[in-house]
Design an enzyme around this catalytic site. Structure first.
Site, PDB file in Angstrom:
ATOM      1  N   ASP A  30       0.469  -1.677  -0.194  1.00 26.05           N
ATOM      2  CA  ASP A  30       0.214   0.419  -0.285  1.00 26.05           C
ATOM      3  C   ASP A  30       1.159   1.145   0.020  1.00 26.05           C
ATOM      4  O   ASP A  30       0.413   2.791   0.449  1.00 26.05           O
ATOM      5  CB  ASP A  30      -1.170   0.472   1.061  1.00 26.05           C
ATOM      6  CG  ASP A  30       0.199   0.438   2.121  1.00 26.05           C
ATOM      7  OD1 ASP A  30       1.451  -0.182   2.676  1.00 26.05           O
ATOM      8  OD2 ASP A  30      -0.983   0.755   3.786  1.00 26.05           O
ATOM      9  N   GLU A  31       2.124   1.452  -0.529  1.00 28.41           N
ATOM     10  CA  GLU A  31       2.706   2.258  -0.577  1.00 28.41           C
ATOM     11  C   GLU A  31       3.823   2.242  -1.655  1.00 28.41           C
ATOM     12  O   GLU A  31       4.560   1.006  -1.544  1.00 28.41           O
ATOM     13  CB  GLU A  31       3.542   2.505   1.024  1.00 28.41           C
ATOM     14  CG  GLU A  31       5.006   3.308   1.403  1.00 28.41           C
ATOM     15  CD  GLU A  31       5.258   4.453   2.048  1.00 28.41           C
ATOM     16  OE1 GLU A  31       5.332   4.733   3.300  1.00 28.41           O
ATOM     17  OE2 GLU A  31       4.762   3.116   3.435  1.00 28.41           O
TER      18      GLU A  31
END
Length: 385
Positions: A86-87
Site C-alpha cells: 500500500d505504499e
C-alpha cells in the site's frame, strides 16, 4: 470497509481473531483511539479494545487492489518504487510536462484511485523520498502535503524526532540525553557529537535532519529474499505438523519466486521456541530452484537437525535466499515440474490461493496470516502504457 459498509465507523482490527496468537496487521482509526496499533499482539489489542471487530486478513483481495493502485501510479511515471502493498515512491520529474507539477499529479492520483478503486490515499510531495514520506504521514487518512523546494529543513524542524527515518526507541532515548525531542533539535547538534555517539549512523542522521536524502527512486528493485512465517495459536511439539506447515510455506515462497522470475540458491529455516528463543539455520540447494519440492526438502532437513524434541515451537518460517534471475533447467523432470507449477499458479491467481492445494495439507494446512511486507507487482502492460 470498502467491501462491507457495516464496518464503517467501527474499531476494526485485522490480523486474526481475538485471543489468537499473532499480531495486528492493521487497525482502523477508531481502533487506534484505544491504543491499538500494528505489530501489537492480538491479545493485547483485545484487552485495550474489547468492542473491536477482529478480522482475518484477505491476501488475495489485498493483492488485487494493490495491483490496480500500482497500475494507476505507473500510468503517471515508469519511475515507480513499490515499498509495500500500500505504499510506493514515484519520481515524476519527467512527467511534469504531461501532467503538471508534483502537487497536480498528487491530486490526480488521489482522484483516480478514489474513483477507480474506491480507496482514499495520502500523498506527500517533495524533492526527495524522505520528506515526501514524512509529508504523506502527517495528515492521514486523506492527505496532500507539499514541501516546497528549499524548505525541507524548515518543514521537518518542528516535528517529533520519531518521524525521522532511522530513529527508533533506542536512538530516541539516546538523543533525549542531549535534550533533543524534535528534528530541528537534532539538526542543531554538532556533527562531531553525533559521530561520537552514533558513528556513521550519526552522520546520516545529521543529513536527514536537514532534509537531505540523495537516495534515488529505484523502479521495481528485485527482492533480496522471499519468505513466509507462521505463528501457531498454541505451541506445537508435533514434527508432523511442523513439516506440513513447512510444505505450505514452501508452496507460497515458490509461487512468489516464480512471480518475481527469480530462483533460490539456498534456504533459511527460522524457529521460535516457547520463551521466544529464536534460531535460524540455512543451507545451499543443489541447484538454483523455484519449485516447492527442493525448498521443502532443504527446510525439512534443517528442521530435523535443529528441532529439540519435546520443546514447543511458537513460530516457524521458511525464506528463500541467494536469489538470482537465472535458472538452469536442463533435466526433463525439472522442466515438467516448472510447467506444472506455472499451471497451478495460474489456477490460484484466477480462483484464489486455496483453489488448489496438496492432499496432505487438506487436514494439516495452517491458518497463515498474510505477510504485509510483501512487495506488490505492477503489470508489464501498465509500464508499457
Amino acid at each position: 470497509m470498502l467491501d462491507d459498509a457495516t464496518l464503517v465507523g467501527k474499531p476494526v482490527i485485522v490480523g486474526g481473531q481475538r485471543g489468537e496468537r499473532g499480531v495486528v496487521s492493521a487497525a482502523s482509526y477508531e481502533a487506534r483511539r484505544f491504543g491499538v496499533h500494528s505489530a501489537m499482539p492480538l491479545r493485547m489489542a483485545a484487552r485495550l479494545c474489547p468492542q473491536g471487530v477482529f478480522l482475518d486478513g484477505r491476501p488475495d483481495r489485498y493483492r488485487e487492489l494493490s495491483t490496480r493502485v500500482m497500475k494507476i501510479f505507473a500510468s503517471f511515471t515508469p519511475m515507480l518504487e513499490p515499498i509495500s502493498l500500500d505504499e510506493a515512491s514515484l519520481d515524476v520529474t519527467a512527467s511534469v510536462a504531461a501532467f503538471g507539477d508534483g502537487e497536480a499529479i498528487g491530486r490526480r492520483i488521489k482522484e483516480r484511485v478514489l474513483d477507480e478503486v474506491g480507496l482514499v490515499v495520502s500523498v506527500g510531495v517533495a524533492t526527495n523520498k524522505l520528506c515526501a514520506k514524512v509529508a504523506s504521514d502527517l495528515r492521514k487518512p486523506d492527505a496532500l502535503v507539499v514541501v516546497p523546494r528549499g524548505g525541507e529543513a524548515e518543514f521537518l524542524a518542528p516535528l517529533p524526532i520519531r518521524r525521522l527515518w532511522g530513529v527508533g526507541p533506542q536512538v530516541q532515548q539516546a538523543l533525549a540525553d542531549y535534550g533533543v525531542t524534535t528534528i530541528g533539535g537534532l539538526a542543531r547538534l554538532p556533527d562531531a557529537t553525533l559521530r561520537r555517539r552514533f558513528g556513521q549512523h550519526g552522520a546520516e542522521l545529521a543529513q536527514r535532519a536537514l532534509g537531505i536524502d540523495p537516495s534515488p527512486v529505484q523502479p521495481l528493485q528485485a527482492p533480496k529474499s522471499i519468505g513466509h512465517e507462521h505463528t501457531f495459536s498454541v505451541d506445537t511439539v508435533s514434527r508432523q505438523r511442523l513439516e506440513a506447515t513447512l510444505l505450505d510455506l514452501a508452496e507460497s515462497v515458490a509461487s512468489r519466486l516464480r512471480r518475481h522470475e527469480m530462483a533460490a540458491g539456498a534456504v533459511q529455516l527460522k524457529l521460535r521456541y516457547e520463551g521466544f528463543e529464536t534460531l535460524t539455520r540455512q543451507m545451499p540447494l543443489a541447484r538454483q530452484a523455484r519449485e516447492s519440492e527442493p525448498l521443502y526438502e532443504a527446510a525439512v532437513g534443517l528442521l530435523r537437525r535443529t528441532l529439540v524434541v519435546g520443546r514447543g515451537v511458537r513460530l516457524i518460517g521458511l525464506t528463500a535466499i541467494s536469489l538470482s534471475d537465472v535458472q538452469q533447467l536442463t533435466l526433463f523432470d525439472a522442466v515438467r515440474t516448472e510447467r506444472l507449477a506455472r499451471s497451478i499458479d495460474a489456477v490460484r491467481e484466477r480462483f484464489g490461493e486455496q483453489a488448489i492445494t496438496r492432499a496432505r495439507l487438506l487436514g494439516d494446512a495452517p491458518h497463515r496470516r498474510f505477510d504485509f511486507g510483501e512487495k506488490p507487482t505492477v503489470p508489464d502492460e501498465a509500464l508499457d502504457e
